[in-house]
Scaffold this motif. Structure first.
Motif, PDB file in Angstrom:
ATOM      1  N   VAL A 224       0.962  -1.494   0.363  1.00  0.00           N
ATOM      2  CA  VAL A 224      -0.002  -0.118  -0.045  1.00  0.00           C
ATOM      3  C   VAL A 224       1.103   1.246  -0.052  1.00  0.00           C
ATOM      4  O   VAL A 224       2.262   1.127   0.772  1.00  0.00           O
ATOM      5  N   GLU A 225       0.316   2.213  -0.549  1.00  0.00           N
ATOM      6  CA  GLU A 225       1.316   2.879  -0.866  1.00  0.00           C
ATOM      7  C   GLU A 225       0.300   4.297  -0.633  1.00  0.00           C
ATOM      8  O   GLU A 225      -0.413   4.843  -1.833  1.00  0.00           O
ATOM      9  N   ILE A 226       0.398   5.387   0.268  1.00  0.00           N
ATOM     10  CA  ILE A 226       0.030   6.477   0.343  1.00  0.00           C
ATOM     11  C   ILE A 226       0.583   7.953   0.719  1.00  0.00           C
ATOM     12  O   ILE A 226       1.711   7.637   1.012  1.00  0.00           O
ATOM     13  N   ALA A 227      -0.156   8.903  -0.142  1.00  0.00           N
ATOM     14  CA  ALA A 227       0.701   9.858  -0.292  1.00  0.00           C
ATOM     15  C   ALA A 227      -0.100  10.909  -0.163  1.00  0.00           C
ATOM     16  O   ALA A 227      -1.728  10.990  -0.734  1.00  0.00           O
ATOM     17  N   LEU A 228      -0.537  11.875   1.122  1.00  0.00           N
ATOM     18  CA  LEU A 228      -1.093  12.948   0.967  1.00  0.00           C
ATOM     19  C   LEU A 228      -0.367  14.401   1.165  1.00  0.00           C
ATOM     20  O   LEU A 228       0.876  14.739   1.195  1.00  0.00           O
ATOM     21  N   LYS A 229      -1.283  15.610   0.358  1.00  0.00           N
ATOM     22  CA  LYS A 229      -0.228  16.803   0.032  1.00  0.00           C
ATOM     23  C   LYS A 229      -1.305  17.857   0.403  1.00  0.00           C
ATOM     24  O   LYS A 229      -2.395  18.418  -0.084  1.00  0.00           O
ATOM     25  N   HIS A 230      -0.604  18.474   0.721  1.00  0.00           N
ATOM     26  CA  HIS A 230      -1.537  20.123   1.299  1.00  0.00           C
ATOM     27  C   HIS A 230      -0.414  21.203   1.239  1.00  0.00           C
ATOM     28  O   HIS A 230       0.538  21.282   1.384  1.00  0.00           O
ATOM     29  N   ASP A 231      -1.422  22.307   0.147  1.00  0.00           N
ATOM     30  CA  ASP A 231      -0.349  23.154  -0.391  1.00  0.00           C
ATOM     31  C   ASP A 231       0.636  22.859  -1.120  1.00  0.00           C
ATOM     32  O   ASP A 231       0.922  21.660  -1.735  1.00  0.00           O
ATOM     33  N   LYS A 232       2.602  22.601   0.001  1.00  0.00           N
ATOM     34  CA  LYS A 232       3.719  22.587  -0.670  1.00  0.00           C
ATOM     35  C   LYS A 232       3.838  21.436   0.066  1.00  0.00           C
ATOM     36  O   LYS A 232       4.836  21.072  -0.600  1.00  0.00           O
TER      37      LYS A 232
END
Length: 330
Positions: free
Chosen positions: A265-273
């Motif tokens: 499982v690969e998870i990526a969260l992004k907020h602004d930069k």
């Protein structure tokens, strides 16, 4: 003349059938909101142009006074309950102001800072203003506190019917720190595992924590699940709003048929930069794979009647519209 009458009868019959399907859909969304209404009474320091919820700037050492106006539209005197809840992000990734989950924080607790009388009585066909005062600590604050004032009608226990469901109101409450520079955002990953979402449905649940007093709006969430051959078997992209100092379980809905074995499982969260990543290998047992397969089948079976009902409604609507056009031409 006979043909015209027949067309009229057909139109009436079809329109009646359409209404038969339409009424339950409309009735499902009805609420008895005529019984009472609420509105916020703002403090002198309410943020300009914000008129639908409390939005207050932190003022060290100063006292704020806010209120709620409850209007009882019924013919009887009524009692209402008022509670302050911490805003939480729910499993759908949206903000829930009605959650009674205990406030876990290392700093200021909005549920202890802003307290209304727990129960108030409002006479029939009158309005009553209920106020509370709270004093800010002397220290500066650079974060955001988010909560909600939950108002509901107090119902008596009925031994034969149980507690009656009533409509409730939630007025959001936001307190913004007097220091504009917010803390550096930090998201912490917790457990990631296959879990039962409902009675018959399973999902990949991941626990997320917004560590600081930041409100993280429109956080992009991307998930990839690969099998042992590195083939992508599931992908999901979504957007969530994460309230300050909140821990919640966010489900990844599984679409593919899963066999027992290892999955990456690969998870990526992004907020602004800012970007937070997590990868984990999980093992799916034979029993879990079997349950996922049954869950997939039940989803298909449950969705079939809904699709057929909507299709039938659409067909009847089109036929009714065409016959009405013919009737107007005659």
């Amino acid at each position: 003349m006979v043909k015209i009458m027949n067309k009229k009868k057909w139109c009436s019959l079809l329109l009646g059938t359409i209404m038969l399907f339409a009424v339950p859909l409309l009735a499902h969304g009805e609420t008895k909101s005529d019984n009472y209404s609420v509105s916020p009474i703002f403090s002198e320091n309410q943020t300009t142009n914000v008129t639908s919820f409390y939005d207050i700037k932190w003022s060290p050492g100063k006292t704020e006074k806010v209120g709620v106006r409850i209007t009882n539209n019924s013919d009887e005197d009524r009692e209402y309950t008022l509670t302050t809840n911490k805003a939480q992000t729910n499993k759908n990734g949206i903000i829930d102001y009605s959650s009674t989950q205990k406030e876990e924080t290392k700093g200021h607790r909005i549920t202890e800072m802003v307290r209304f009388p727990p129960v108030v009585k409002v006479l029939a066909h009158t309005s009553q203003d209920i106020y509370t005062e709270f004093t800010f600590p002397q220290a500066d604050f650079n974060g955001i506190l988010m909560g909600g004032i939950h108002i509901s009608e107090k119902k008596q226990q009925n031994s034969s019917q149980g507690v009656t469901n009533v409509i409730a109101y939630n007025i959001p409450l936001v307190i913004r720190g007097n220091i504009e520079q917010r803390p550096d955002a930090k998201i912490k990953f917790g457990t990631i595992s296959f879990e039962k979402e409902t009675v018959n449905h399973y999902a990949l649940a991941m626990k997320l924590t917004n560590v600081e007093t930041n409100f993280l709006k429109n956080v992009s969430v991307k998930v990839k699940i690969k099998n042992e051959k590195e083939k992508v078997v599931d992908e999901q992209e979504s957007t969530v709003d994460i309230t300050p100092e909140t821990t919640f379980s966010y489900p990844i809905h599984l679409k593919s048929a899963y066999k027992s074995g290892k999955y990456h499982v690969e998870i990526a969260l992004k907020h602004d930069k800012q970007v937070w990543k997590k990868s984990k290998t999980i093992v799916l047992s034979n029993d879990q794979a079997k349950q996922l397969k049954q869950s997939s089948k039940s989803k298909k079976i449950a969705g079939f009647p809904v699709i057929m009902g909507l299709l039938l409604f659409f067909v009847l609507f089109v036929i009714g519209f065409i016959l009405l056009k013919i009737k107007k031409k005659k």
